[in-house]
Design a protein around this motif. Sequence first.
Motif, short mmCIF file in Angstrom:
data_model
loop_
_atom_site.label_atom_id
_atom_site.label_comp_id
_atom_site.label_asym_id
_atom_site.label_seq_id
_atom_site.Cartn_x
_atom_site.Cartn_y
_atom_site.Cartn_z
N THR A 58 -3.74 0.88 8.65
CA THR A 58 -3.57 -0.30 9.50
C THR A 58 -2.21 -0.21 10.15
O THR A 58 -1.23 0.19 9.48
N TYR A 59 -2.13 -0.57 11.43
CA TYR A 59 -0.86 -0.52 12.14
C TYR A 59 -0.56 -1.84 12.84
O TYR A 59 -1.47 -2.54 13.30
N ALA A 60 0.70 -2.15 12.95
CA ALA A 60 1.12 -3.26 13.80
C ALA A 60 0.84 -2.88 15.25
O ALA A 60 0.95 -1.70 15.62
N ASP A 61 0.48 -3.87 16.05
CA ASP A 61 0.17 -3.59 17.45
C ASP A 61 1.34 -2.90 18.16
O ASP A 61 1.13 -2.06 19.04
N SER A 62 2.54 -3.25 17.77
CA SER A 62 3.72 -2.74 18.46
C SER A 62 3.96 -1.24 18.25
O SER A 62 4.71 -0.62 18.99
N VAL A 63 3.30 -0.66 17.24
CA VAL A 63 3.53 0.76 16.95
C VAL A 63 2.28 1.60 17.11
O VAL A 63 2.34 2.82 16.96
N LYS A 64 1.15 0.97 17.40
CA LYS A 64 -0.10 1.72 17.55
C LYS A 64 0.04 2.78 18.63
O LYS A 64 0.55 2.52 19.71
N GLY A 65 -0.43 3.98 18.31
CA GLY A 65 -0.36 5.07 19.25
C GLY A 65 0.96 5.83 19.22
O GLY A 65 1.07 6.90 19.83
N ARG A 66 1.97 5.28 18.53
CA ARG A 66 3.27 5.93 18.46
C ARG A 66 3.61 6.37 17.03
O ARG A 66 4.27 7.39 16.84
N PHE A 67 3.21 5.57 16.05
CA PHE A 67 3.53 5.86 14.65
C PHE A 67 2.27 6.29 13.92
O PHE A 67 1.16 5.82 14.21
N THR A 68 2.46 7.17 12.94
CA THR A 68 1.35 7.62 12.10
C THR A 68 1.77 7.58 10.64
O THR A 68 2.78 8.19 10.27
N ILE A 69 0.99 6.88 9.83
CA ILE A 69 1.24 6.82 8.40
C ILE A 69 0.33 7.83 7.70
O ILE A 69 -0.83 8.02 8.10
N SER A 70 0.86 8.48 6.68
CA SER A 70 0.07 9.44 5.93
C SER A 70 0.63 9.53 4.52
O SER A 70 1.72 9.00 4.24
N LYS A 71 -0.11 10.18 3.65
CA LYS A 71 0.40 10.38 2.30
C LYS A 71 -0.08 11.70 1.76
O LYS A 71 -1.15 12.20 2.14
N ASP A 72 0.73 12.28 0.90
CA ASP A 72 0.41 13.52 0.21
C ASP A 72 0.32 13.17 -1.27
O ASP A 72 1.34 13.01 -1.94
N ASN A 73 -0.91 13.03 -1.75
CA ASN A 73 -1.09 12.60 -3.14
C ASN A 73 -0.52 13.62 -4.14
O ASN A 73 -0.04 13.24 -5.21
N ALA A 74 -0.57 14.88 -3.78
CA ALA A 74 -0.06 15.92 -4.69
C ALA A 74 1.45 15.79 -4.87
O ALA A 74 1.99 16.12 -5.93
#
Length: 115
Positions: A58-74
């Motif tokens: 989920t992203y705030a409207d102000s950052v959509k298309g510019r920010f990407t969240i991800s995670k590395d479970n390992a």
Amino acid sequence: QVRLVEAGGGAVQAGGSLRLSCAASGSIFNLNVMGWYRQAPGKQRELVARITSGGTTTYADSVKGRFTISKDNAKNTMYLQMNSLKPEDTAVYYCNAIQHIYNYWGQGTHVTVSS
């Protein structure tokens, strides 16, 4: 207890990029949601992006298309890739994790975007 440590903040010119990381340690099983929040001077803390244990983002409207969240479970690490940064993105960025009824925060990392 869960410990969250952010890294990757700094100063950048408008249009530039930064990648924030949040390393989780401790009792990190069953982290339901992890996210990034930010707080600019004189403003309330706001949600930037979050990711569930199943990978839903989920992203705030102000950052959509510019920010990407991800995670590395390992690596027990969450990231926030920030592109096309704007001066209004200047804030302290905080890592957050929710585990059952518990809410954990990192110490914050500063991001400054100059015009």
